[in-house]
Scaffold this motif. Sequence first.
Motif: not given
Length: 327
Positions: A27-35, A58-67, A90-97
């Motif tokens: 998706g796209d649009g601000l503010p972003g949503m991090v799950l 913009r919805v950002l999803r990510w996996h913890y270490r080992g997940h 770091r992930i938010m930085d990489a995703a531009g959020l």
Amino acid sequence: MSPEALYFHQDMLRVPDGAELYYQSTGDGLPGMVLCDGLGCDGFAWKYLAPFLARRHRVLRWHYRGHGRSGIPDDRTRIGMLYTCDDLRRIMDAAGLERAVVFGHSMGVQVALEFHRRYASRVAGLVLVCGSYGNPLDTFHDSTVLKRLFPLIRRVVERYPEESARIIHAALRTELTVQLAITLEMNRERIARNDLAPYFDHLARMDPVVFVRTLDSLSEHNAWDHLPHVDVPTLVVAGERDRFTPGWISRKMADRIPGAELLLIPEGTHTAPLEAPGQVEVRVERFLRERLGVRTAASPPPAPLEAESPSEAPEAPGKAAASSPGS
């Protein structure tokens, strides 16, 4: 906008200690949503809420270490809460959020609160779902039994990792385990087996050493002292019948966070976002619209609802259920 037309990107981010972290943006649009997921999860709890939010954000999803798809660093002791906040930054930085509304389910509540403590400028709001501010082993099933047993469990898993993995993986892949979990821990009338199965599929593939080390880090973490300093709009969502994180914890958390709002899902359990997706979506949309001035859905907003009592005045039993949208 149809789901097929949504922007989608996924990638791996290698962090300085060698761990490779998976993330995806939709998706796209601000503010972003991090799950932020729960322990042993790779996104199953967001099955309905994530696409709902992605219609306008913009919805950002990510996996913890080992997940999930994320790896483990060369130093396998570098697992758990101590590393999640820097990983997320770091992930938010990489995703531009630069800034986002941070959602957390179960363990993700602790992650979201600790992230706000350490990187408050990156947080536009908090949505804390079926989780605790800390020390979850102290309150699991309103008992300290798991807390007392956990040191033994961890020693066994650490000493016999391969044997533990075989036993755990075999047990989690049985239909009996899924049905027992649905019967004993979830609301059988509300949860669909296909919504819960991905959790067991992921857990069966997960390294049990990573699981117990992550859980140990959660048991040592507590954000209670930080709650009065949360200075962003906050919505706390709880299941009335949640046995993993009893509802009184969510009430205490909402009372202690200035201006926080509380949604109690009647008959909801630890998987309330899957058991009552429409109710959660409507309440989240209202929260984002009224507290942050944004909307999530392309359709017109729902009719105004009766104002809920502020968290500073604790609700009487059943009050949240009566005032909750969609109940």
